[in-house]
Every structure is written in structure tokens, then in C-alpha cells.
Design a protein around this motif. Structure first.
Motif, mmCIF file in Angstrom:
data_model
loop_
_atom_site.group_PDB
_atom_site.id
_atom_site.type_symbol
_atom_site.label_atom_id
_atom_site.label_comp_id
_atom_site.label_asym_id
_atom_site.label_seq_id
_atom_site.Cartn_x
_atom_site.Cartn_y
_atom_site.Cartn_z
ATOM 1 N N UNK A 1 27.225 50.256 20.641
ATOM 2 C CA UNK A 1 27.484 48.867 21.029
ATOM 3 C C UNK A 1 28.971 48.561 20.923
ATOM 4 N N UNK A 2 29.575 48.997 19.825
ATOM 5 C CA UNK A 2 31.009 48.801 19.620
ATOM 6 C C UNK A 2 31.813 49.415 20.773
ATOM 7 N N UNK A 3 31.409 50.607 21.187
ATOM 8 C CA UNK A 3 32.134 51.343 22.216
ATOM 9 C C UNK A 3 31.743 50.959 23.640
ATOM 10 N N UNK A 4 30.950 49.908 23.758
ATOM 11 C CA UNK A 4 30.542 49.368 25.064
ATOM 12 C C UNK A 4 29.705 50.344 25.869
ATOM 13 N N UNK A 5 28.975 51.201 25.149
ATOM 14 C CA UNK A 5 28.059 52.135 25.801
ATOM 15 C C UNK A 5 26.645 51.589 25.846
ATOM 16 N N UNK A 6 26.331 50.635 24.957
ATOM 17 C CA UNK A 6 25.001 50.043 24.875
ATOM 18 C C UNK A 6 25.075 48.554 25.173
ATOM 19 N N UNK A 7 23.969 48.031 25.702
ATOM 20 C CA UNK A 7 23.937 46.618 26.051
ATOM 21 C C UNK A 7 23.381 45.725 24.972
ATOM 22 N N UNK B 1 24.720 38.158 9.162
ATOM 23 C CA UNK B 1 26.114 38.309 8.849
ATOM 24 C C UNK B 1 27.208 38.873 9.683
ATOM 25 N N UNK B 2 28.985 38.857 9.311
ATOM 26 C CA UNK B 2 29.742 39.808 10.092
ATOM 27 C C UNK B 2 31.261 39.718 10.179
ATOM 28 N N UNK B 3 31.989 40.436 9.543
ATOM 29 C CA UNK B 3 33.368 40.745 9.919
ATOM 30 C C UNK B 3 33.656 42.157 9.573
ATOM 31 N N UNK B 4 33.151 42.624 8.550
ATOM 32 C CA UNK B 4 33.296 44.013 8.278
ATOM 33 C C UNK B 4 31.958 44.476 7.756
ATOM 34 N N UNK B 5 31.731 44.748 6.559
ATOM 35 C CA UNK B 5 30.627 45.580 6.350
ATOM 36 C C UNK B 5 29.404 45.149 5.639
ATOM 37 N N UNK B 6 28.382 45.905 5.859
ATOM 38 C CA UNK B 6 27.158 45.840 5.078
ATOM 39 C C UNK B 6 26.750 47.251 4.776
ATOM 40 N N UNK B 7 26.020 47.431 3.701
ATOM 41 C CA UNK B 7 25.562 48.762 3.368
ATOM 42 C C UNK B 7 24.408 49.174 4.261
ATOM 43 N N UNK B 8 23.951 50.399 4.073
ATOM 44 C CA UNK B 8 22.729 50.838 4.721
ATOM 45 C C UNK B 8 21.656 49.909 4.202
ATOM 46 N N UNK B 9 21.409 48.858 4.880
ATOM 47 C CA UNK B 9 20.912 47.601 4.359
ATOM 48 C C UNK B 9 19.688 47.683 3.489
ATOM 49 N N UNK B 10 18.705 48.389 3.856
ATOM 50 C CA UNK B 10 17.606 48.495 2.926
ATOM 51 C C UNK B 10 17.008 49.876 3.052
ATOM 52 N N UNK B 11 17.855 50.858 2.786
ATOM 53 C CA UNK B 11 17.408 52.237 2.915
ATOM 54 C C UNK B 11 16.250 52.465 1.970
ATOM 55 N N UNK B 12 15.284 53.167 2.423
ATOM 56 C CA UNK B 12 14.106 53.369 1.595
ATOM 57 C C UNK B 12 13.680 54.823 1.577
ATOM 58 N N UNK C 1 30.725 47.312 11.732
ATOM 59 C CA UNK C 1 31.199 48.400 12.577
ATOM 60 C C UNK C 1 32.325 47.961 13.520
ATOM 61 N N UNK C 2 32.553 46.667 13.592
ATOM 62 C CA UNK C 2 33.583 46.147 14.484
ATOM 63 C C UNK C 2 34.906 45.943 13.755
ATOM 64 N N UNK C 3 35.986 46.179 14.457
ATOM 65 C CA UNK C 3 37.294 45.829 13.918
ATOM 66 C C UNK C 3 37.377 44.308 13.809
ATOM 67 N N UNK C 4 38.062 43.788 12.797
ATOM 68 C CA UNK C 4 38.138 42.331 12.630
ATOM 69 C C UNK C 4 38.584 41.600 13.889
ATOM 70 N N UNK C 5 39.522 42.196 14.607
ATOM 71 C CA UNK C 5 40.039 41.527 15.800
ATOM 72 C C UNK C 5 39.056 41.553 16.969
ATOM 73 N N UNK C 6 37.980 42.359 16.850
ATOM 74 C CA UNK C 6 36.987 42.429 17.914
ATOM 75 C C UNK C 6 35.705 41.672 17.571
ATOM 76 N N UNK D 1 32.683 32.138 10.231
ATOM 77 C CA UNK D 1 32.975 32.511 11.604
ATOM 78 C C UNK D 1 31.830 32.049 12.509
ATOM 79 N N UNK D 2 31.968 32.307 13.802
ATOM 80 C CA UNK D 2 30.976 31.823 14.771
ATOM 81 C C UNK D 2 29.590 32.381 14.496
ATOM 82 N N UNK D 3 29.509 33.656 14.096
ATOM 83 C CA UNK D 3 28.203 34.255 13.828
ATOM 84 C C UNK D 3 27.530 33.629 12.620
ATOM 85 N N UNK D 4 28.314 33.364 11.588
ATOM 86 C CA UNK D 4 27.744 32.727 10.395
ATOM 87 C C UNK D 4 27.221 31.332 10.712
ATOM 88 N N UNK D 5 27.997 30.576 11.472
ATOM 89 C CA UNK D 5 27.567 29.218 11.840
ATOM 90 C C UNK D 5 26.294 29.275 12.676
#
Length: 440
Positions: A277-283, A12-23, A294-299, A375-379
């Protein structure tokens, strides 16, 4: 997550998901403990009365702001169409998972959010979920695979699939273009790229496993790439030896990339790791598509991914981790007729369209859902999953929940904290597995 299949992810991706499967950590669930005294009262309680009651209660784990708004949009669409009322009881995604067994045995809502696969089958087998085979007969738009994922061991249906989200290795296109990186296909290429990123001053592989489930996705992929899908599912079913060479090979392979993995992952949430990753510190970052929250919609257009790399060519990239989220009806539903009526709506494209309009970070399960605005990720996700030979549901959904929660969370966290103690870790897993699966 995300698990969820899963906190999460769990897809998925434009804004959010929960702590996806916290256990649940430790042995809390196995002991029947409840971590929040008021949770069951807040989450349960049903909504009244007889079959003619126009109010249906809905226990929701869609607790992150955008995810919550999307779920509310779907339920409002139902209210507008049916003239009925849905009483929504939203509980923190992590807390919902932690207390689910006690919740279903106590005073549950009529309908509740849950996950396909073993997680669904577990509660169906325990007699805590209502059989909805009668309404499934009228469903269309679901593939045989989705029906199978909604079916219990007794061949009856207990689940309505809503959306899925694949797990993959995510990256920022702008960072890669700037550095001249190319998506790796093999394990050797993956490690070589990680080494290059490290020399370039990046965190090659970000990871946050504070909630216990995110690192499960890495285990799953290495196991399926190294040993194949069939072995992985058999391992999750408690039929394989955790001390054997195949599982040892998974951890040895994983150990070979820990030098390129973000330090101290057990002290970091998945959101904190994703932000590097968002802050371009991770590859690179292995997670479900909900990382896009975690990304702004425009990013968001700068986010891309590649399938987890090939380790053994015999297995290739045949298997994709793509958890399915959806809904179940409580066995103790106070308004069973109303619950089934709501489930019929949730099984249709209108419900998914309303959800994805607010939260376009997943892929709809229903074939007639509107994909024009994907969006591109969904496709790309549709292509990835449709081209897969095998689809796994994530460790905490493909195995017994008690085994995932009480054994594998601490075991993987222990490995991440001390990767040189693999033999002792695997002996402990095997001993606990024998006890847990013998209780079936």
C-alpha cells in the motif's frame, strides 16, 4: 494485532504499532510450552520488595521502536511526577503474547501491558491478575463502556484502558484520486472496485497473515456485517455452531473476494503487506490504524480509510472493530502499592498525552486527554467509534485466547491456503470448540 484488539490491532497513525496482537501458533500455549527459553527471565522478576519500595517493574509488549519510545515517555513522566523508578522489561510483542500464561504463573512484573475484553477477563478469572476496584473508584474521564471493558465476570475491575484503534479499509488518497476511485459502501460496490483495481494493474486487497492474526479482522467484519454483532459475540463465546449456514456464509462471502486478494498471504507479514500500500502497488488494505507506522511522517496525510462495507442492510455498518489496549497488575506483584500508584497515573490524561506525543497512531481513552494535536486519521477515528452502535475487541480478544490461538489461527490460514476445503475446516473448528469450551 492488533489483535489487539489486536499483534495489535489492535485500533491509529504517524509511525508505528507493534505486531498488534500476534498470537501463538499451533498448540504451544495449550501445552504450556515456552518458545524462548530466556523470555520469562527477561520479562519477569518483579522489582523488589515491600509496599514502600520506590521501584515498580513493568512488563511491556511495546517493542516496536516508536511504540517503545512512546511507552518509555509515559513512564518517564510518571517518574518525574512521583520521584519513583519504573524498571521496564520490554519483550517482543509476539513473544510476550505467546508466553503470557507461563509468565503470569511464574515471576511476573508488577504491572504489565495487556488488552481489554475477554483477554483481560480470562486472566482475572484464572486468578492471575490483581483486583484494582479500589483505585477505579477514584478514576474519572472513562465512559461506562470503558469501565465495562475493564471489568471481570465478578464485576470487579482489573484493567486500565489506555488507547484504542479502529480497524477499517485503508487506501492512499493520491492513488484513488489519480484513478478516480470512490469509497464503496456496499459489498457489491466493494467487489466491483476490487475488480476495477485488478484491471488497472493494482493488487486490489493486500493481506499478510504470516503471524496468524491479521486476517482475523476480515473474518470479524464479514461476520458482523452478514450476521450481526450479537451473533458474532455469541459465536466468539462458543455458543454457536461453526458448521451452521451462518458461519458457512461468512467463508463463502470471503471466498468471493479472494480472487482480488494478494496471493500467498500466509507467507507474508502484515508489514510486508502494508508496504504494498505504501509503495502504491495495492489499492486497499484491511487493518488497524497502526498501518500508519509503515508510512513516512511526510506521507501520512495521504493515508485514509473507509468503514468496512455493508453486506446485509439489516446490520449496516453498526459495528466497529476497535480494540482497547491498556494495563493490568499481576496477582503476584511484589510491590502492589507501587503498582497501583503507577496504574493511577496511567489512568490519567498526562500519561496518554506523553505517549501520543511520541506515537500519534492511536486515540486516547481518557476524556481529558489532549486532542488538539490529533491528525486527520485520529479525528476520523473518534467520529467512527463514537458513532458506532457496537464495538468489538477483535477475534483474539473477544474469544478465549486458547481457542483463538490454537484453533482459529491454523483454521483461517488453512482457508486462505485452500478455500475449497471450508466444510472440513468448519467441522474441525466445531469439534475443537466443543472440547475447549467444555473445559470452562
Amino acid at each position: 494485532m492488533a489483535q489487539y484488539p489486536a499483534g495489535q490491532s489492535p485500533a491509529p497513525s504517524t509511525v508505528g504499532h507493534p505486531s498488534r496482537r500476534a498470537v501463538l501458533r499451533g498448540s504451544t500455549l495449550a501445552a504450556g510450552a515456552v518458545t524462548l527459553p530466556g523470555l520469562l527471565a527477561a520479562c519477569g522478576g518483579g522489582a523488589g520488595g515491600d509496599a514502600g519500595d520506590k521501584t515498580v517493574s513493568f512488563g511491556s509488549n511495546h517493542s516496536d521502536p516508536v511504540d517503545k519510545a512512546a511507552m518509555e515517555a509515559s513512564l518517564k513522566a510518571y517518574e518525574a511526577k512521583s520521584g519513583k523508578t519504573v524498571k521496564i522489561n520490554t519483550v517482543s510483542h509476539n513473544d510476550f503474547q505467546t508466553n503470557i500464561s507461563r509468565y503470569l504463573q511464574g515471576n511476573p512484573d508488577d504491572v504489565f501491558s495487556w488488552f481489554a475484553g475477554n483477554r483481560m477477563q480470562f486472566f482475572a478469572k484464572k486468578g492471575l491478575a490483581a483486583d484494582i476496584s479500589d483505585i477505579w473508584q477514584g478514576f474519572d474521564g472513562f465512559t461506562p463502556a470503558l469501565k465495562a471493558a475493564s471489568t471481570g465476570e465478578d464485576n470487579k475491575q482489573y484493567f486500565v484502558p489506555f488507547y484504542y484503534y479502529p480497524w477499517a479499509v485503508f487506501y492512499r488518497k493520491s492513488v484513488w484520486q489519480q484513478r478516480g476511485y470512490q469509497a464503496p459502501k456496499t459489498w457489491d460496490e466493494y467487489r466491483a472496485l476490487a475488480a476495477r483495481m485488478k484491471s488497472d494493474g493494482l493488487i486490489p486487497i493486500s493481506l499478510g497473515d504470516k503471524d496468524g492474526w491479521p486476517a482475523m479482522g476480515t473474518f470479524d467484519y464479514i461476520d458482523m456485517r452478514l450476521n450481526g454483532y450479537d451473533f458474532h459475540i455469541s459465536l466468539m463465546a462458543g455458543k454457536e455452531d461453526w458448521t451452521g449456514p451462518k458461519v458457512k456464509g461468512v467463508f463463502d462471502t470471503w471466498k468471493s473476494i479472494l480472487a482480488y486478494t494478494q496471493e500467498a498471504p500466509n507467507g507474508r507479514t502484515w508489514q510486508e503487506a502494508a508496504n504494498t500500500l505504501v509503495n502504491k502497488q495495492a489499492g486497499m488494505h484491511t487493518l488497524g490504524m497502526f498501518v500508519g507506522q509503515q508510512f513516512k511522517p511526510e506521507e501520512l496525510d495521504d493515508l485514509d480509510y473507509f468503514p468496512y462495507p455493508v453486506i446485509d442492510p439489516a446490520n449496516g455498518q453498526d459495528a466497529v472493530e476497535a480494540p482497547i489496549d491498556g494495563f493490568m497488575v499481576s496477582k503476584k506483584a511484589k510491590n502492589l502499592a507501587g503498582a497501583k500508584d503507577l496504574m493511577k497515573f496511567l489512568a490519567g490524561p498526562q500519561a496518554e498525552d506523553a505517549f501520543l506525543k511520541v506515537f500519534p497512531s492511536n486515540v486516547a481513552c481518557h476524556a481529558k486527554a489532549d486532542t488538539a494535536s490529533y491528525n486527520a486519521l485520529q479525528k476520523k477515528a473518534v467520529e467512527l467509534v463514537s458513532g458506532a452502535k457496537h464495538i468489538s475487541q477483535f477475534m483474539d480478544r473477544d474469544t478465549r485466547p486458547d481457542f483463538a490461538q490454537t484453533v482459529m489461527i491454523p483454521a483461517i490460514q488453512q482457508f486462505l491456503g485452500n478455500p475449497n476445503d471450508v466444510d472440513n475446516i468448519l467441522r474441525s473448528i466445531e469439534a475443537q470448540k466443543k472440547t475447549i469450551f467444555a473445559a470452562e
